[in-house]
Structures are given as C-alpha cells and as structure tokens.
Write a protein that holds these residues in place. Sequence first.
Motif, PDB file in Angstrom:
ATOM      1  N   ALA B  23       0.845  -1.206   0.000  1.00 46.05           N
ATOM      2  CA  ALA B  23       0.000   0.000   0.000  1.00 46.05           C
ATOM      3  C   ALA B  23       0.879   1.255   0.000  1.00 46.05           C
ATOM      4  CB  ALA B  23      -0.895  -0.016   1.228  1.00 46.05           C
ATOM      5  N   LEU B  24       0.308   2.334  -0.536  1.00 38.40           N
ATOM      6  CA  LEU B  24       0.977   3.633  -0.510  1.00 38.40           C
ATOM      7  C   LEU B  24       0.178   4.571   0.402  1.00 38.40           C
ATOM      8  CD1 LEU B  24       3.171   5.562  -1.641  1.00 38.40           C
ATOM      9  CD2 LEU B  24       1.574   6.104  -3.514  1.00 38.40           C
ATOM     10  N   VAL B  25       0.877   5.116   1.395  1.00 38.45           N
ATOM     11  CA  VAL B  25       0.249   6.054   2.332  1.00 38.45           C
ATOM     12  C   VAL B  25       0.849   7.430   2.071  1.00 38.45           C
ATOM     13  CG1 VAL B  25      -0.130   6.627   4.763  1.00 38.45           C
ATOM     14  CG2 VAL B  25      -0.037   4.223   4.047  1.00 38.45           C
ATOM     15  N   GLY B  26      -0.017   8.427   1.864  1.00 36.86           N
ATOM     16  CA  GLY B  26       0.468   9.776   1.563  1.00 36.86           C
ATOM     17  C   GLY B  26       0.074  10.781   2.624  1.00 36.86           C
ATOM     18  N   TYR B  27       1.037  11.618   3.005  1.00 35.69           N
ATOM     19  CA  TYR B  27       0.810  12.635   4.045  1.00 35.69           C
ATOM     20  C   TYR B  27       0.768  14.021   3.445  1.00 35.69           C
ATOM     21  CZ  TYR B  27       2.127  15.918   7.794  1.00 35.69           C
ATOM     22  OH  TYR B  27       2.180  16.979   8.667  1.00 35.69           O
ATOM     23  N   TRP B 180      -2.541  -0.697  12.059  1.00 36.67           N
ATOM     24  CA  TRP B 180      -1.203  -1.033  11.602  1.00 36.67           C
ATOM     25  C   TRP B 180      -0.192  -0.379  12.527  1.00 36.67           C
ATOM     26  CZ3 TRP B 180       1.354   3.369   9.183  1.00 36.67           C
ATOM     27  CH2 TRP B 180       0.511   4.435   8.881  1.00 36.67           C
ATOM     28  N   VAL B 181       1.078  -0.678  12.336  1.00 28.18           N
ATOM     29  CA  VAL B 181       2.119  -0.069  13.152  1.00 28.18           C
ATOM     30  C   VAL B 181       3.059   0.707  12.228  1.00 28.18           C
ATOM     31  CG1 VAL B 181       3.533  -2.189  13.129  1.00 28.18           C
ATOM     32  CG2 VAL B 181       3.923  -0.466  14.904  1.00 28.18           C
ATOM     33  N   TYR B 182       3.500   1.854  12.714  1.00 27.51           N
ATOM     34  CA  TYR B 182       4.327   2.765  11.916  1.00 27.51           C
ATOM     35  C   TYR B 182       5.793   2.503  12.280  1.00 27.51           C
ATOM     36  CZ  TYR B 182       5.374   7.363   9.714  1.00 27.51           C
ATOM     37  OH  TYR B 182       5.827   8.380   8.919  1.00 27.51           O
ATOM     38  N   ALA B 183       6.548   1.962  11.338  1.00 25.73           N
ATOM     39  CA  ALA B 183       7.968   1.700  11.586  1.00 25.73           C
ATOM     40  C   ALA B 183       8.778   2.879  11.064  1.00 25.73           C
ATOM     41  CB  ALA B 183       8.398   0.418  10.890  1.00 25.73           C
ATOM     42  N   LEU B 215       0.439  -5.568  10.672  1.00 24.92           N
ATOM     43  CA  LEU B 215       0.618  -4.849   9.409  1.00 24.92           C
ATOM     44  C   LEU B 215       1.583  -3.700   9.671  1.00 24.92           C
ATOM     45  CD1 LEU B 215      -3.107  -4.786   8.279  1.00 24.92           C
ATOM     46  CD2 LEU B 215      -1.253  -6.146   7.270  1.00 24.92           C
ATOM     47  N   VAL B 216       2.583  -3.569   8.786  1.00 18.87           N
ATOM     48  CA  VAL B 216       3.674  -2.634   9.054  1.00 18.87           C
ATOM     49  C   VAL B 216       3.811  -1.628   7.918  1.00 18.87           C
ATOM     50  CG1 VAL B 216       6.118  -2.396   9.631  1.00 18.87           C
ATOM     51  CG2 VAL B 216       4.909  -4.512  10.212  1.00 18.87           C
ATOM     52  N   GLY B 217       3.708  -0.345   8.250  1.00 13.26           N
ATOM     53  CA  GLY B 217       4.002   0.723   7.302  1.00 13.26           C
ATOM     54  C   GLY B 217       5.382   1.277   7.605  1.00 13.26           C
ATOM     55  N   VAL B 218       6.128   1.596   6.546  1.00 15.97           N
ATOM     56  CA  VAL B 218       7.469   2.141   6.744  1.00 15.97           C
ATOM     57  C   VAL B 218       7.514   3.574   6.236  1.00 15.97           C
ATOM     58  CG1 VAL B 218       9.879   2.008   5.981  1.00 15.97           C
ATOM     59  CG2 VAL B 218       8.681  -0.052   6.706  1.00 15.97           C
ATOM     60  N   GLY B 219       8.019   4.452   7.072  1.00 13.20           N
ATOM     61  CA  GLY B 219       8.064   5.862   6.696  1.00 13.20           C
ATOM     62  C   GLY B 219       9.374   6.507   7.067  1.00 13.20           C
ATOM     63  N   LEU B 220       9.481   7.759   6.747  1.00 10.24           N
ATOM     64  CA  LEU B 220      10.631   8.614   6.989  1.00 10.24           C
ATOM     65  C   LEU B 220      11.735   8.351   5.962  1.00 10.24           C
ATOM     66  CD1 LEU B 220      10.922   8.710  10.884  1.00 10.24           C
ATOM     67  CD2 LEU B 220       9.542  10.119   9.387  1.00 10.24           C
ATOM     68  N   ALA B 238       4.234   1.797   2.175  1.00 10.26           N
ATOM     69  CA  ALA B 238       5.273   2.822   2.108  1.00 10.26           C
ATOM     70  C   ALA B 238       4.599   4.162   2.406  1.00 10.26           C
ATOM     71  CB  ALA B 238       5.918   2.838   0.727  1.00 10.26           C
ATOM     72  N   ILE B 239       5.184   4.913   3.345  1.00 12.55           N
ATOM     73  CA  ILE B 239       4.582   6.176   3.783  1.00 12.55           C
ATOM     74  C   ILE B 239       5.426   7.330   3.256  1.00 12.55           C
ATOM     75  CG2 ILE B 239       3.798   7.525   5.760  1.00 12.55           C
ATOM     76  CD1 ILE B 239       4.057   4.793   7.366  1.00 12.55           C
ATOM     77  N   VAL B 240       4.782   8.282   2.587  1.00  8.92           N
ATOM     78  CA  VAL B 240       5.499   9.397   1.963  1.00  8.92           C
ATOM     79  C   VAL B 240       4.862  10.718   2.385  1.00  8.92           C
ATOM     80  CG1 VAL B 240       6.214  10.427  -0.224  1.00  8.92           C
ATOM     81  CG2 VAL B 240       6.009   7.941  -0.028  1.00  8.92           C
ATOM     82  N   GLY B 241       5.698  11.685   2.781  1.00  9.03           N
ATOM     83  CA  GLY B 241       5.183  12.986   3.179  1.00  9.03           C
ATOM     84  C   GLY B 241       5.892  14.138   2.500  1.00  9.03           C
ATOM     85  N   SER B 242       7.147  14.355   2.905  1.00 13.27           N
ATOM     86  CA  SER B 242       7.883  15.527   2.430  1.00 13.27           C
ATOM     87  C   SER B 242       7.898  15.628   0.903  1.00 13.27           C
ATOM     88  CB  SER B 242       9.320  15.483   2.951  1.00 13.27           C
ATOM     89  OG  SER B 242       9.338  15.457   4.357  1.00 13.27           O
TER      90      SER B 242
END
Lengths: 432, 278
Positions: B23-27, B180-183, B215-220, B238-242
């Motif tokens: 999955a793609l998570v967008g901030y 889910w958990v944010y890694a 379930l694990v999301g990876v960010g930063l 995958a978590i994307v923000g900046s």
Amino acid sequence: MTRTDTPPAGAPAPGDTGLPDATGHYNKFGGRYVPEALVAALDQLDREFEAARADDAFWRELDGLRVNYAGRPTPLTPAEKFSRLCGNATVLLKREDLNHTGSHKINNVLGQALLARRMGKTRLIAETGAGQHGVATATAAALLGMECRVYMGLVDTRRQALNVARMQLLGAEVVAVESGSQTLKDAMNEAMREWVATVDDTHYLIGTVAGPHPFPKIVKHFQRVISSEIAEQCRQCYGRLPDAVVACVGGGSNAMGSFADFIDAPGVELYGMEAAGDGVETGRHASSITGGSVGVLHGMRTYVLQDEDGQTLESHSISAGLDYPGVGPEHAWLAATGRAKYEPVDDAEAMEAFKLLTRTEGIMPAIESAHALAGAIRLGRRWQRERPAWHPLIVVTVSGRGDKDVDTAVRYFGLTGQPDRCVGKVEVGGAA
Amino acid sequence: MSGFQTGFSSQAFQVAAAQGRTALVGYLPVGYPDVPRSLEALAALCGGPDDPGVDLVEVGLPYSDPMMDGPVIQAAGTLALERGVRTKDVFTAVEAVRAAGKPAVVMTYWNLVDRYGVKAFARDLAAAGGAGLITPDLIPDEAGDWLEASDEHGLDRIFLVAPSSSDERIVSTVAACRGWVYATAVMGVTGTRAESAPAAPALVARIRRLCPNALVGVGLGISNGRQAAEVAAFADAAIVGSAFLKPLLAVDGGDFARGLADLAAVRRDLAQGVRTAG
C-alpha cells in the motif's frame, strides 16, 4: 569542605518525596511525551544515572570538580543594607553568581558531562536561550575533551552575539535555528531532533529541570547542592533553617536546586518568582504557572503558555533566561499541591531590584536573579505587615551575575555610556 | 501471539495486498497553503479513475513545536499556522478525503488532542469518517485516555516503533496498536533522503518475527518510486510525506495549479513504484 554533596551515595536525600515515580510522573505532571525512537536512550540515561548516583567514585570526581574547578561551596552573603528594604527580614544571598562561568548552570553541566562520559558518549549537544547554558556546556566539553554543538534560536544569536563568540572560543559549534519562532523553545526542538539521529555517541545535555523523564530528576539532583549548602550554612551561622527560600523560575533549575532539600521541611516556605514581562494581564509574559494552563510541551506534561488550540505561545520577558513558555514538571506539582508558591514579577519590578542590589551591596545580579530579589522585597514587606514583631530569615538565590545584562540595563535605564564629566583638559593658545 | 488488532485503516493494506502489492500512504497537512487549497491538494493525493492514488491518506494537523518533523513539513506547518489553520479544520480535511473515496487517518502531536479533549477529538474524528490517529509523540505508556477513547469510538491507533526499540517494547507497542504499526525507518526526523535507510528492512524483519500478524508501514525518507519499490519488497505500506509537499512549497505564493500538477506527478511515480516492486 571537600565534599559538597552531603547525602551518602545511594541513601535517600533530604527532601526526598518519592517522586517522580518509576515512570517519571509527579502525580499528573511530567512523564514522557516523546517519539519512540528516544525511549531507549532515555531508559539508558535513567539506568546510568541511577548507577552513578550510587557510585562513590562518581561523586568523588564530581565533588572534586565542584570544589577545585567551579569554586564551590558558594558563599551565603548577609545583605545588610538590602535587608533594610525587606521589612524586618534578614536577607541572605546564595551566591551562585560566583561559580565559574557566572551562574548555577555549571552545577548541572559538570554532572551531566561526567554522566555522558561514563556512558561512553563523546559528543555533547545543548540548547541555549541567552547563551549561559551553552557557554557552561561548551566549558565542560573543553574541560573533558568532548565535542560540543549548541543549538540557539537565530533571533537569540543576534541578541547575544558575545555568548556565541564565547562558545566558539571554547571550541563549540553554534548552530542557529531558523524554524518556528527562532528562540529557545525551537532550539530545544532542534536539539531533541538531532538527538534522535545521533543518540549512539551523543548526550543531549538539557539545561533545566524540564523535558522528558529522567531529565527533570537528573538536573534536580545535580542542582540540589545549592539547597544542601544553604541548609548547612544556615545551621552553622544562624543555628536554624531559613523561614523562606526565594528563587526565580524559568524552566526552574536554580529554583529546584534551591528548594530540593527543603521540600519535606514544612517550616521553610518556598517561593518561585516567574517572569511577568509587561504584566500577566497583558498576555506578554513568561509566567507559565500563574498565567498558563496544563498541557504537553518538550516531552513533559506541565503548565504551558498555549492558545485555545494548544499551540505554544511566545513568552516575553526582559530576562532571556526566564523567557520560556513552559516550566519543569516538579514545579507544576509543587504549585498544584501548594508546597511552593509561585508569583509573577514584571520587568519593571525586576529592574528596580537589579538596581537596588547593585547600589546597596555592590553585587550586580543577573536580571533573572533580580526577579527573585524583587520577590524577597515583596515577601519581607508582606511579612512585616502581617507579623510586625517577627524577624524572619530569607534566603534568596542569586542564580547568576549581571555582567551579561549590562547592555540591557544600559538601554532600560537610558544610560548613554558617556562619562559624567571630564577633567584634566587645559586650554592652550587662543590668546590674541 | 502479538495481540495485534486490525481496524478500519487495515483495509487499505488488505486491498493492496489482494492486488499483490504494497500500500501507498500519503501525508499532507491541512491548512497548507491555506485551508481550502489544502483540501484540493489532499484530493490530488487520492487520484481518480484510471489514475491510481494513494491507498490511505494521512492528514497532518500542524503544531508549533513538531519534534518529529523535518524542515519541509515544519516549514509548511509554520506557514499553515500563520495563515490561521485551526484544530477543527482537520475534521473538514478528513471529510474531503472521504469524499474523494479514500480512507483517512490523522497525524498530529499530542498537545493539540489533549487540549481539544481526548474524548471530544475521538468523537469528532469518528463523526468525520476518520479511521484513526497516528501519534508521533505519544507512546502507549502515556496513552491511557486515548486507548479508552479510541475503543469507545472504534478508531485505529497507530503508534511508532523505531530501530532503537527493544524487542519487549516492539511487542507491547504493537499490542497497543490497532490498524497497523508505523515503523520509523531511520533514526531521525521526516524528510526525503537520497538513499533509503539500511535500518528499515532489519526493523521490519524484527517486527514480523515478534508479531507475525502485524501490518507494518514504513516511513521517513521515501522520496521517489524507486525507493517506494524497495520498501514495497519488505513492508506492507510505504509512507510518503515531504516529497508531496516539496512541489507545493516550491510554488508558495505563486502558481498553485502547477504545484498540484507536480504533486500529482510525484504521486503517480510513487504509485507506479509500489506496483512494480518485487
């Protein structure tokens, strides 16, 4: 006097309240509102501190530095002429201004730097507002041969260029923080952020009794030497403990150090003087307890200056060292329980006290400390009205010396830096 | 037994998994460049028919002292606050994301929730259709009120784990999570990085060993499709923000339409990245 830390290693200290609890709470205050990434470092710090606390060799080394490097014990100076302004009170000045680097900050810095070295860390980072804590940290780093980086709000680096240069001369790197309001609180955010990434070799040497557990506990423990000395000096010279201890409160480290041993001595009243800037009612102040509300800032639950939504408000004070929108969580707890009383002192009152102490005793206090002196004048006069026959003993902690504040004083009092008059000039020539 | 619970926001992960991908998570933060246009930007994250968007939107609520944010997100947050964003605006933003057809979680610092009232925040977030809350400066140890309020309103609670977390803390934190958990892939703050973080695969492997059904999301640190594809090889999201904010900041005060178009291009690259992994 070779040992300034009176409690034997491992034994409960005087004033031990059993707080914080194991999770760092002072009842509802304190705790750890931090990213998970910091928890391991905070746990390690707590373990190492508790081990050091029970280690005689650690205290021998720290006491050696306190005596032979910082210049402790500091005197308790009777202020005879200043006392006349304070009703029937005899005012004693705890002279933290006479420490090396000019303030109480060195007490905490030496302790934490030794702790950092014990943990195998080779770098120190710190936040600073006016620059006093930054200078003290840079000093300890130079002494112990550690790398040092100091975060300072961009606005503050401009206001305190001299302290920036002092830190650089001591070998520290000074990093200006351009985010947020570009002041002390943003410097703390930035130091905490860096620490998340560099925690393996770096200790964050926080400058006051604030931040996440275990920092408030550690800084209190390294500052409690102030109250231990006050108690001993009062017993020796006056045969008893003082009736009140008065100190200024920004984050609250000199006040916590001054209060520590007296917290369980109910006969000693404790007064913390907060910076009221233009006056609490104007909204332009730094009185977190008197004029703030309970919230979370910099990893702790405490009194915070915040807006309706919980966004941190900018604090205002003529004293850079008190210009902070939060306060250490143990002060919040002492205020909530009523054990210590916190009162606002505005810029004008503080500057009047600054002038009065300088003129009556020849001691120029830091403007931070002038808030405590103003509090002593107020308290002494109030007690005279309430109990005219009583001659109380009031200790005021002079947390630092005023040299750094001369520019501010020049502006405040409208001095010009010009001589009052000239002599010795002889008019020659000009005759017809 | 990890005690991990799935929740409403888990569905985004499960839908992606059913398609054989991560999955793609967008901030993006509410209020930047201002409240109305931030709603357009959030909608642009969601994509449209034949234009794959993110699977889950993380709506940021700006805070004056954001300890975990890197310079890009803090700069946008500071501007949003100067331009008057309020806590209540986050619920409007959540509604806008729901209207664009995607699930939404909120990410913010604890003092804002605390000040709004933990129960009231949970109630209003649930009423807006929000799935839950990511709390970067609230660890389960301090989260008693939130555990209670999130249970009452059926909200997901996403706590963070870090490379420095002990095994014991990973187990207890994952057990406190729902959804889910944010890694956090790197030791440090948010922000795009040229290289993806070496600590991330090891951390995710440790979570999987300790808590097999989490379930694990990876960010930063993820900034492009290639990095997203790398993360997709080992994480559930995958978590994307900046990287989404940079195109908007680049046109601040100017051509917002171009910023939106550039943002959509970044989103397509990342959406492609999670679809070409493995």
